[in-house]
Design a protein around this motif. Sequence first.
Motif, PDB file in Angstrom:
ATOM      1  N   UNK A   5       0.839  -1.195   0.000  1.00  0.00           N
ATOM      2  CA  UNK A   5       0.000   0.000   0.000  1.00  0.00           C
ATOM      3  C   UNK A   5       0.876   1.248   0.000  1.00  0.00           C
ATOM      4  N   UNK A   6       0.399   2.249  -0.719  1.00  0.00           N
ATOM      5  CA  UNK A   6       1.069   3.550  -0.757  1.00  0.00           C
ATOM      6  C   UNK A   6       0.087   4.594  -0.268  1.00  0.00           C
ATOM      7  N   UNK A   7       0.458   5.295   0.796  1.00  0.00           N
ATOM      8  CA  UNK A   7      -0.326   6.422   1.292  1.00  0.00           C
ATOM      9  C   UNK A   7       0.304   7.689   0.739  1.00  0.00           C
ATOM     10  N   UNK A   8      -0.522   8.542   0.132  1.00  0.00           N
ATOM     11  CA  UNK A   8       0.004   9.740  -0.519  1.00  0.00           C
ATOM     12  C   UNK A   8      -1.033  10.862  -0.464  1.00  0.00           C
ATOM     13  N   UNK A   9      -0.597  12.050  -0.838  1.00  0.00           N
ATOM     14  CA  UNK A   9      -1.485  13.195  -1.043  1.00  0.00           C
ATOM     15  C   UNK A   9      -1.293  13.663  -2.478  1.00  0.00           C
ATOM     16  N   UNK A  10      -2.391  13.934  -3.175  1.00  0.00           N
ATOM     17  CA  UNK A  10      -2.291  14.240  -4.605  1.00  0.00           C
ATOM     18  C   UNK A  10      -1.525  15.520  -4.901  1.00  0.00           C
ATOM     19  N   UNK A  11      -1.436  16.456  -3.983  1.00  0.00           N
ATOM     20  CA  UNK A  11      -0.713  17.701  -4.230  1.00  0.00           C
ATOM     21  C   UNK A  11       0.696  17.718  -3.651  1.00  0.00           C
ATOM     22  N   UNK A  12       1.140  16.608  -3.124  1.00  0.00           N
ATOM     23  CA  UNK A  12       2.461  16.512  -2.510  1.00  0.00           C
ATOM     24  C   UNK A  12       3.528  16.279  -3.592  1.00  0.00           C
ATOM     25  N   UNK A  13       4.509  17.172  -3.711  1.00  0.00           N
ATOM     26  CA  UNK A  13       5.532  16.987  -4.749  1.00  0.00           C
ATOM     27  C   UNK A  13       6.386  15.731  -4.515  1.00  0.00           C
ATOM     28  N   UNK A  50      -5.961   4.899  10.567  1.00  0.00           N
ATOM     29  CA  UNK A  50      -5.789   3.612  11.247  1.00  0.00           C
ATOM     30  C   UNK A  50      -4.369   3.070  11.090  1.00  0.00           C
ATOM     31  N   UNK A  51      -3.523   3.802  10.377  1.00  0.00           N
ATOM     32  CA  UNK A  51      -2.137   3.379  10.151  1.00  0.00           C
ATOM     33  C   UNK A  51      -1.177   4.353  10.832  1.00  0.00           C
ATOM     34  N   UNK A  52      -0.063   3.834  11.315  1.00  0.00           N
ATOM     35  CA  UNK A  52       0.897   4.622  12.081  1.00  0.00           C
ATOM     36  C   UNK A  52       1.960   5.230  11.166  1.00  0.00           C
ATOM     37  N   UNK A  53       1.704   6.453  10.711  1.00  0.00           N
ATOM     38  CA  UNK A  53       2.694   7.194   9.937  1.00  0.00           C
ATOM     39  C   UNK A  53       2.383   8.676  10.057  1.00  0.00           C
ATOM     40  N   UNK A  54       3.349   9.507   9.687  1.00  0.00           N
ATOM     41  CA  UNK A  54       3.169  10.953   9.774  1.00  0.00           C
ATOM     42  C   UNK A  54       3.395  11.620   8.421  1.00  0.00           C
ATOM     43  N   UNK A  55       4.439  11.187   7.706  1.00  0.00           N
ATOM     44  CA  UNK A  55       4.804  11.811   6.439  1.00  0.00           C
ATOM     45  C   UNK A  55       4.368  10.954   5.259  1.00  0.00           C
ATOM     46  N   UNK A  56       4.124  11.618   4.138  1.00  0.00           N
ATOM     47  CA  UNK A  56       3.859  10.915   2.884  1.00  0.00           C
ATOM     48  C   UNK A  56       4.983  11.242   1.905  1.00  0.00           C
ATOM     49  N   UNK A  57       5.264  10.385   0.974  1.00  0.00           N
ATOM     50  CA  UNK A  57       4.655   9.085   0.735  1.00  0.00           C
ATOM     51  C   UNK A  57       5.108   8.049   1.773  1.00  0.00           C
ATOM     52  N   UNK A  58       4.193   7.143   2.092  1.00  0.00           N
ATOM     53  CA  UNK A  58       4.503   6.048   3.012  1.00  0.00           C
ATOM     54  C   UNK A  58       4.049   4.736   2.388  1.00  0.00           C
ATOM     55  N   UNK A  59       4.951   3.768   2.425  1.00  0.00           N
ATOM     56  CA  UNK A  59       4.654   2.430   1.909  1.00  0.00           C
ATOM     57  C   UNK A  59       4.536   1.449   3.068  1.00  0.00           C
ATOM     58  N   UNK A  65       5.210  -0.891   8.018  1.00  0.00           N
ATOM     59  CA  UNK A  65       5.742   0.296   7.355  1.00  0.00           C
ATOM     60  C   UNK A  65       7.182   0.023   6.910  1.00  0.00           C
ATOM     61  N   UNK A  66       7.435   0.226   5.611  1.00  0.00           N
ATOM     62  CA  UNK A  66       8.784  -0.018   5.079  1.00  0.00           C
ATOM     63  C   UNK A  66       9.443   1.255   4.571  1.00  0.00           C
ATOM     64  N   UNK A  67       8.656   2.312   4.381  1.00  0.00           N
ATOM     65  CA  UNK A  67       9.242   3.597   3.979  1.00  0.00           C
ATOM     66  C   UNK A  67       8.274   4.708   4.344  1.00  0.00           C
TER      67      UNK A  67
END
Length: 84
Positions: A5-13, A50-59, A65-67
Amino acid sequence: MKKTELFYLKNCPYCKQAIRWMNELKADPKYADIQIKMIEESEEAAYADAHDYYYVPTFFIDDVKVHEGAATKEQIEEVLNKSL
């Protein structure tokens, strides 16, 4: 194949760059069959929260979490290798 899975924001460079590199790498037959579920965190906020991350992109691979954060092309390739 592992659940990736990739968590991202569409406007994030950084996300845009990571997605470009991911698509470029997936053109290689070695990675072509990897399925990556892309979660736009502002559109799927409850799932993202529901997932433990702060920054995007996150895999995440198999819910681990691997990145997290800005990535190099080499780091994206490492994620794809772990997904095999």
